[in-house]
Write a protein that holds these residues in place. Structure first.
Motif, PDB file in Angstrom:
ATOM      1  N   VAL A  71      43.690  27.619  50.146  1.00 44.55           N
ATOM      2  CA  VAL A  71      43.338  27.596  48.724  1.00 44.55           C
ATOM      3  C   VAL A  71      43.243  26.142  48.251  1.00 44.55           C
ATOM      4  N   CYS A  72      42.114  25.811  47.613  1.00 37.37           N
ATOM      5  CA  CYS A  72      41.874  24.439  47.151  1.00 37.37           C
ATOM      6  C   CYS A  72      41.775  24.414  45.626  1.00 37.37           C
ATOM      7  N   GLU A  85      45.317  27.125  39.782  1.00 37.71           N
ATOM      8  CA  GLU A  85      44.269  27.304  40.792  1.00 37.71           C
ATOM      9  C   GLU A  85      44.805  27.140  42.213  1.00 37.71           C
ATOM     10  N   GLY A  86      46.118  27.164  42.346  1.00 35.72           N
ATOM     11  CA  GLY A  86      46.727  27.018  43.659  1.00 35.72           C
ATOM     12  C   GLY A  86      47.798  28.048  43.915  1.00 35.72           C
ATOM     13  N   TYR A  87      49.010  27.796  43.399  1.00 31.40           N
ATOM     14  CA  TYR A  87      50.132  28.674  43.698  1.00 31.40           C
ATOM     15  C   TYR A  87      49.936  30.087  43.152  1.00 31.40           C
ATOM     16  N   GLU A  88      49.380  30.205  41.943  1.00 30.10           N
ATOM     17  CA  GLU A  88      49.165  31.543  41.372  1.00 30.10           C
ATOM     18  C   GLU A  88      48.144  32.336  42.185  1.00 30.10           C
ATOM     19  N   ILE A  89      47.158  31.647  42.714  1.00 29.30           N
ATOM     20  CA  ILE A  89      46.143  32.312  43.542  1.00 29.30           C
ATOM     21  C   ILE A  89      46.757  32.741  44.870  1.00 29.30           C
ATOM     22  N   ALA A  90      47.595  31.882  45.440  1.00 33.35           N
ATOM     23  CA  ALA A  90      48.260  32.224  46.698  1.00 33.35           C
ATOM     24  C   ALA A  90      49.156  33.441  46.535  1.00 33.35           C
ATOM     25  N   LYS A 243      29.485  35.022  30.097  1.00 30.32           N
ATOM     26  CA  LYS A 243      30.460  34.145  29.458  1.00 30.32           C
ATOM     27  C   LYS A 243      31.755  34.073  30.272  1.00 30.32           C
ATOM     28  N   GLY A 244      32.496  33.022  30.002  1.00 31.93           N
ATOM     29  CA  GLY A 244      33.773  32.813  30.677  1.00 31.93           C
ATOM     30  C   GLY A 244      34.151  31.353  30.757  1.00 31.93           C
ATOM     31  N   GLY A 245      33.119  30.492  30.715  1.00 30.24           N
ATOM     32  CA  GLY A 245      33.398  29.065  30.720  1.00 30.24           C
ATOM     33  C   GLY A 245      33.812  28.552  32.084  1.00 30.24           C
ATOM     34  N   HIS A 246      34.807  27.689  32.082  1.00 28.40           N
ATOM     35  CA  HIS A 246      35.206  26.979  33.299  1.00 28.40           C
ATOM     36  C   HIS A 246      36.721  26.785  33.290  1.00 28.40           C
ATOM     37  N   GLY A 247      37.325  26.824  34.469  1.00 28.40           N
ATOM     38  CA  GLY A 247      38.733  26.479  34.600  1.00 28.40           C
ATOM     39  C   GLY A 247      39.715  27.551  34.196  1.00 28.40           C
ATOM     40  N   TYR A 248      39.361  28.809  34.351  1.00 26.51           N
ATOM     41  CA  TYR A 248      40.213  29.899  33.873  1.00 26.51           C
ATOM     42  C   TYR A 248      41.148  30.469  34.937  1.00 26.51           C
ATOM     43  N   GLY A 249      40.982  30.067  36.185  1.00 27.77           N
ATOM     44  CA  GLY A 249      41.833  30.635  37.225  1.00 27.77           C
ATOM     45  C   GLY A 249      41.718  32.147  37.255  1.00 27.77           C
TER      46      GLY A 249
END
Length: 271
Positions: A71-72, A85-90, A243-249
């Motif tokens: 995960v990056c 964008e890291g630990y929560e995704i893992a 819609k949703g934009g950017h950076g929402y994880g």
């Protein structure tokens, strides 16, 4: 392989350092990443990474796929949104039964070093596949924003060694088995907003899953990458929401954040 045990959100996890001695191209001495004071949006941000590492997230119950996922996190190659964008995704991947490895790659503004890091990370995970009950031929990458850019670079530049061989691990291929890009950035820096020249797609390029939104400032990256993969007949699944934009994880309250995980889950299961 050098490693130590780190504590994240109350749990002890393995951390695999990528480079056994000097970090290629790095001028600063190795030290812990710097946690930024800026926590706006309830996001933990790291910067000044000089000792790149993989933080290992093992599921309580592993599925039988043999898949491992690196995960990056994103952050414009300036920082790492390490939790959102890291630990929560893992942790989400763990719930699906996948073993995840969160990559702390070099920042700020060390794009070449970041590519060194992800190539080395893929090789390290492959070399440790038996330790984590994984199939070395099923190691993929998943990234957000600049992390999505980094994953695309790894998935299209694996025939080029970007650093001098360190040890026997570097005899392994750095080709990921698949790439998942969530609101990727910087993939359309070619002529007339075409594909970034660095990204060299061939018949050996692995399958991609790409998710973005039309109102994202970087949304063209998803479209350009999807079209380029299609032209080479590389399997690609592309989703674009209005819609949703950017950076929402994957945090609740955003339609895009609540949509992509189920789509990606299904795609991974099919892979």
């Amino acid at each position: 392989m050098l490693f130590f045990l780190s504590t994240i959100q109350g749990q002890t996890r393995d951390t695999l350092y990528l480079w056994p001695s000097k970090v290629p191209g790095e001028k600063e001495a190795k030290h812990a990443p710097v946690k930024m004071d800026n926590t706006s949006g309830n996001v933990v941000r790291l910067t000044n990474v000089t000792n790149p590492a993989l933080v290992v997230f093992e599921p309580e119950k592993q599925n039988d796929s043999g898949v491992g996922i690196i995960v990056c996190p994103g952050g414009g190659y300036k920082l790492l949104a390490i939790d959102k964008e890291g630990y929560e995704i893992a942790e989400w991947l763990n719930k699906l039964g996948y073993t995840a490895f969160v990559l702390q790659y070099r920042v700020p503004q060390k794009q070449k070093g970041a590519l060194n890091d992800i190539q080395r990370a893929i090789r390290i995970v492959k070399s440790n596949s038996l330790n984590y009950n994984l199939n070395s031929e099923k190691i993929g990458v998943l990234g957000f924003s600049a992390g999505g850019s980094l994953c695309a670079r790894a998935a299209t530049r694996f025939t080029i060694d970007t650093y001098e061989k360190q040890d026997d691990i570097d005899a392994l291929s750095s080709r990921p088995s698949f790439a998942v890009l969530i609101y990727p950035a910087y993939l359309d820096q070619g002529e007339n907003r075409g594909i970034t020249p660095e990204l060299q797609i061939t018949k050996e390029t692995p399958p991609f899953f790409i998710f973005g939104t039309a109102d994202d400032l970087y949304g063209n990256s998803s479209l350009v990458m999807g079209a380029a993969l299609r032209d080479y007949k590389i399997p690609v699944e592309l989703h674009l929401l209005p819609k949703g934009g950017h950076g929402y994880g994957k945090r609740s309250g955003n339609v895009a954040a609540e949509t992509w995980p189920d789509l990606a889950k299904t795609w991974l299961e099919k892979r």
